[in-house]
Scaffold this motif. Structure first.
Motif, short mmCIF file in Angstrom:
data_model
loop_
_atom_site.label_atom_id
_atom_site.label_comp_id
_atom_site.label_asym_id
_atom_site.label_seq_id
_atom_site.Cartn_x
_atom_site.Cartn_y
_atom_site.Cartn_z
N GLU A 17 0.84 -1.20 0.00
CA GLU A 17 0.00 0.00 0.00
C GLU A 17 0.88 1.25 0.00
O GLU A 17 1.82 1.36 0.78
N VAL A 18 0.57 2.17 -0.90
CA VAL A 18 1.36 3.40 -1.02
C VAL A 18 0.67 4.51 -0.24
O VAL A 18 -0.01 5.36 -0.78
N SER A 19 0.84 4.44 1.09
CA SER A 19 0.37 5.53 1.95
C SER A 19 1.58 5.99 2.75
O SER A 19 2.50 5.21 2.99
N PRO A 20 1.60 7.25 3.16
CA PRO A 20 2.78 7.75 3.87
C PRO A 20 3.18 6.90 5.08
O PRO A 20 4.36 6.57 5.24
N LEU A 21 2.22 6.50 5.91
CA LEU A 21 2.58 5.75 7.11
C LEU A 21 3.03 4.33 6.80
O LEU A 21 3.95 3.81 7.43
N ARG A 22 2.42 3.69 5.81
CA ARG A 22 2.86 2.34 5.42
C ARG A 22 4.26 2.39 4.83
O ARG A 22 5.08 1.51 5.10
N ARG A 24 6.55 4.62 5.55
CA ARG A 24 7.43 4.86 6.69
C ARG A 24 7.67 3.58 7.48
O ARG A 24 8.80 3.24 7.83
N ASP A 81 11.49 4.90 -1.50
CA ASP A 81 10.03 5.08 -1.59
C ASP A 81 9.54 6.05 -0.51
O ASP A 81 8.69 6.90 -0.77
N TRP A 82 10.06 5.89 0.70
CA TRP A 82 9.67 6.76 1.81
C TRP A 82 10.04 8.21 1.51
O TRP A 82 9.22 9.11 1.67
N GLY A 86 6.45 9.08 0.69
CA GLY A 86 5.88 9.07 2.02
C GLY A 86 6.19 10.28 2.87
O GLY A 86 5.29 10.85 3.50
N PRO A 89 4.34 14.26 2.10
CA PRO A 89 3.01 14.64 2.60
C PRO A 89 2.96 14.85 4.12
O PRO A 89 2.09 15.56 4.61
N ALA A 103 3.01 10.71 12.51
CA ALA A 103 1.79 11.07 11.77
C ALA A 103 1.56 12.58 11.72
O ALA A 103 0.95 13.08 10.79
#
Length: 161
Positions: A17-22, A24, A81-82, A86, A89, A103
């Motif tokens: 999953e490409v979400s900032p927290l994932r 990280r 990637d981070w 990530g 944002p 967060a």
């Protein structure tokens, strides 16, 4: 302590999953396992401490001792990637040069990093795992792979065997 296959499952637990927290979380897990650094050392890293060209992190350890620790391609990809997708944002006025962010955009706190290691281990069906346990796993796997004891000692920042 985790076996090599279990450590691999742990670092892959955040998924794709490409979400900032994932992103990280994947970087945290990859760097912890790849380098064997202490959780406080990891959370204290700045973006400028990462030499992406040579795949080294400059770590400030116990007693103010500085060391350079190499990391491999999986950690390189996770950090890339981070930093590309990530961190931007989440970054804000309180971020400074911190490599890993919480967060709310501040430096990632070690207690949060400890919780994420434990929760991903549980989600992956692994035994209770802590960052220190992952550090021991990394060291053991290096030794099992043929690294000499003195080199592993230096990588971990231990003053004595």
């Amino acid at each position: 302590m985790l076996r090599a296959d279990q450590a691999s499952r742990l670092v892959e637990a955040p998924g794709d999953e490409v979400s900032p927290l994932r992103l990280r979380d994947r970087a945290v897990l990859e760097l912890l396992y790849a380098t064997g650094v202490r959780i406080s050392e990891l959370c204290g890293l700045n973006v400028s401490d990462v030499d992406r060209e040579r795949r080294l992190v400059r770590v400030l350890g116990k007693g103010g001792r500085e060391r350079s620790v190499p990391y491999g391609e999986p950690a390189e990809q996770a950090v890339d990637d981070w930093l590309r997708l990530g961190r931007p944002p989440l970054a804000g006025p309180t971020s400074g040069d911190a490599l890993l962010l919480g967060a709310r955009g501040g430096r990632l706190h070690p207690s949060v990093a400890r919780r994420l290691v434990s929760s991903y281990a549980q989600a992956a069906g692994l035994p209770h795992t802590t960052p220190h346990g992952l550090r021991h796993s990394a060291a053991t796997h290096l030794l099992e792979g043929g690294a000499d004891l003195r080199s592993v000692q230096e990588l971990l920042g231990h003053a004595s065997l």
